[in-house]
Design a protein around this motif. Sequence first.
Motif: not given
Lengths: 948, 343
Positions: B135-141
């Motif tokens: 759900s979040t960019l942080k997780e994606q990164l």
Amino acid sequence: MKQSFSTHQLVILIFAIILMVLFQKSKLDRRHHEASIITFLSLSQKNNIITLQTVKLQTGLNKNYDAISQSSLVFNYLINQQITHLKAQSNDESLLKSLYYIKDLIHTKAQVIDRFKQQNAIFQNALHYLPKLSKQYFDKLLLNQTLSTYQRFKIKTSLDDLLFSVFLLQVRVDIPTETIQKNINRFLKEVNTRTGLPKVFTEQAKKITDLSQLLIINRNELDLTINKIINDQVGFEIKKAKQHYLMWFSLKEKKANIYSVALISVAFMLLIYLGLLFLRLEKTRKQLSESIADLQFSQYALDEHSIVSTTDVKGNITYANQRFVNISGYQIEELIGKNHSIINAKYHDKEFFSDMWKTIASGQIWHGQILNISKKGKKFWSETTIVPRLNKKHKPYEYVAIRTDITSQKTAEQKAEILARFPEEQPEPVLRVNANGRLLYANKAAKPITKFWGIEENELLPDYWANKAQKALFHNESYQVDLDLKLFSYVVHITPIIDERYINFYARDVTRTKQAEEKLSYQATHDPLTNLTNRFAFEMLLHASIKECEIDPSISTHLLYIDLDQFKIINDTCGHVAGDELLRQITSQLEQQLRDSDVLARLGGDEFGIILNHCPLSKATHIANNICSTVKDFRFMWADKSFTIGASIGLVKVGQDISTVSKALGAADVACYMAKDLGRNQVHVYKPDTSTVLEKHQEMLWATSIPKAIEENQFVLYAQPIKPLKDIYESHYEILIRYTNESGEIVPPGAFIPSAERYDLISDLDMWVVNNTFNLLNQYPKATHRVSINLSGLSLGSKDFLQQLTVLIKTSNVDPKRLTFEVTETAAISHLSAAIHFIEVIKSLGCKFALDDFGSGLSSFSYLKNLPVDFLKIDGAFVKDILTDPIDEAMVRSINQIGHVMNIKTIAEFVETKAIEIKLKSIDVDYVQGYAIAKPRRFEDILQEGSE
Amino acid sequence: MEKKAKQFLLYALFIIVAVLSVQLFVNDVNNMLSEKQPFDPLLNFKQSDSKNYIQPIPLSLNLDADKVKLGEMMFHDVTISPNNVSCSSCHKLEKGGVDNLKTSVNIQGGFDEMNTQTVFNCAFNPKLFWNGRLSTLKEQLDDVIHNHKHLNSNWAWIVKSFKQNPAYNQLANKIYGESLNKSNISDAIITFEQSLYTPNSRFDQYLRGNKTAISEDEKKGYQLFKDYGCISCHQGINIGGNLLAKFGVYYNPFNDKKVLTATDLGLYSITHQEKDKHVFRVPSLRNVEKTAPYFHNGSKKTLEEAIKLMAKAQLGQNLPDNDIKLIAKFLRTLTGQYKGKDL
């Protein structure tokens, strides 16, 4: 800070710190708490919003999924945040568990929402596409001419009904699917019953109905999903968790409040405490600054007063004040770094300094007086105090020396020390007594006194002396008290020292004085030879006796005057030693005859006096006679010879007429004279009317007149020439003395010479004659007269007279060769040795000597051998009758012959006629003198004539 | 001695009290400051509006320029990976944030399983990856860094590697007041990603009221886009990207496929639930013109082909070619601007 903090203050501080920490924690809790509450609210709110959004999306009010996606994400975010907040606040397991449960529920819900979005999208897609498809179908149907308008209308109506019912699906939840199904069936029936319609219409219709069927199914599925979303437990659980949390927190908050209140109160206390501390600090600071000012002033005062220096442990100077510089004479640069011994005067020994170093090195303060020396060599004493400064190990690392110049005190002290020894060294006793009469101090010389009193220091004086001391102090008067010990006599000056409340005793040792006094008084009152009362004392006693008689006339007191006969002969022949011995023996003889109350005194030569106190005349006569007979019976033995002596005694009753001592003595003397006259060795009782008594009395008057006459020059010098009978000899003049009385009459010497001899005035008379002769000779320097001066036996025996005469001769301008001195044979013999000495001395000056009255004294010629005289004057008694008495002629001849033999010139006296002169000339006498040659004349006249 | 110890203790306590007081004060101040600028992970949804299907991208976002600058450098920095690749190796900004390959070449030399999605406007996506698993960019990164096929790196490596760059250190110190670490590197990169928004497309201009921003055909295309129901899924700010949908509602294209890859299964590969089979995240249509080829496997090279397949799969309809053309025309109006220039 004067006092260090007490323990309870410390405890308060610690407590405050703990509370502060706790408060901080509770404060952090509050921040999280607020966040938690908000989050709880947000969660509930979000849950509700999601429901709302779901319904809105389903009904087409909301057209995109951004918002719900956002909500879903936020919902998840919020629960994670809440977990974080709660974890930060507590580790309450049940609370966290419920939150984790909620998180699970939310996660599930998110999935449900996703599913909803998916289903809704298809549903909405169908809803969008159905009208489009219907319109295409209807458009085609209108173009189709195979069906009647009515038929087409019928189809269209059924399709519209279907569409309408389908659209109700979107907005109305309660639309029954049967109605839609019925409409689908009706639409299909309408289409399928119309024959002639191209196949495409039925296919298209099928598509529409399929889509509708799908919508119904989707709608049902959506309902299920939406119900799931609406009816899930999330809201309830959130509410529950919130309640749980609030309960937990309120409990915690209560605790935190207590902490806060405690902290605030403690903080307040601390504030007050710090305030007080500050005040105290301020006060202390003020005091400190005052103290510093005081210290600086003290330093200033110390520097002004004292010599201050500091040294390191090795004694090297590190500081010296101005006074030090001044007194030492060194510059400050010369002092710093130098050893302190620079000012050592090397007066004290090594032990002095080693002791000093030992003291200060051990950290103790040293006091002492040191003699120092300045640069210029001036020595000065300093009262020194050395104070060591100690480090933390109590080892000295610096010494501060404070000195005071006490050179002047020291000198004074030394003086005072010497002075302090004064009383001790004082040979006279000194004592100090306090007001109670207690002995405070007695010097060494006072030992006999304290020993006599039997006391030591701090003991009470004998009452008498204690009283005297107290009296002196009380009256503030000094007293002088005699103190006689066995061996010593003192005069004690009792001097009060009022301010000090003590009394000083200054005793003067008068032992010797007293002894001397006693001796003197004894000597004054006693005759040294016989130890009898002397004339002086006798007169005193006599005076007393006379007074006694005057007061009480009934008392009868008699005075005896005793003159020994023949004493002179014994004295002259056997020498005065024999005479003295005789007197002593007679004294003891006399004493035996007297009563205790009687007074025996030696009045002169061979004269004695006796006072017979309280003695009637008969008794007195008896005693006098006894004395007479005793003396008569007494045999004096001297050099194997026996001598007999006698006593002539005059007796006088004193008192009444005889009311003075001189009268009494005179009367007694006269009586004695009478007794002598009456044939010696008898007692004569004085009778006032006797003529001889008057004569005698006259004689005694001379005694007082002679000194007066000498003083007033009432004597006159006469001279009678002595004429040589041979040409080779030169004439000279015998100097004679006359007295001019008040009426101008010339009195011959026979009137006063005996008195002068009796009263020992003859020497004075001799000296007067010598002096006046010299004066006259000096007055007439042109006169060349030789003079012959008579000297008495008394003068001959007097050393003083000899000295005076010698000086006179030596100092006068008179040629000694012009001087001849005449002495009587008796006088010369009675003082033979002295006479010989006298003659020799005077002759050595160039003078000549003549022996007068030779022959009268019954002396032997042998005397002449010893007497170195130049002239012999033959006694006039022989010359007077030379013409008629052959014995006298023989005497004159023999004397003349002997004289010539001995180379002595002879002089004949009493030449009263020319015949005698001729006779004498025939006898070969060298000189003649007498009325036949010339009568005596005033010497001054002779000189005057001679000068012309 | 006891007295001294006591005094010492006292001073120590005073110091502790002072330190605590200061700390307390500082904490309070920090709290106040942090309350002023709270971390908002949902910054980009603030202006969400659900009343319309599509809302324009904000013309500007309030982002820290320094962070963007730092993140941009890092984004292009190959030292982020031991394999000398960077984020921009696949997400080429000049190529619409993708690599225009069917599937990307991975570091192991083979081709990746999925088509690379654009990095532009990614911040507006509440779902990431084709299967929407994050759900979040942080997780994606985090995911892409550790993925051994993609960056094959780890934070320790990155921090160590980036620390050798003085510019990074300088900027990090300036921005964060601290040296480089995982969280500030992550923050910088994410902020840069947030800055990759493409506002002011012609369609957005049209939405904002400029009725002449798009042509009549394009307007027709938009109408068709709505009428055919495309807009049911492709809605919102990013015109898609905010929901998951089953690929093949009326027609399942996978039925024709003989071999299905794991990626073909969509969300199923994560949940293993039957209903999640072929469920994919609806991709954003912004800048879709620039992000060919299309679909998770990059199977369609043109928009028209993609539109055709979509209509068939999701509507069960073969669209007339004219309609497809018009829709494609509309889709081309969605190309926005980055840093004021058209992509």
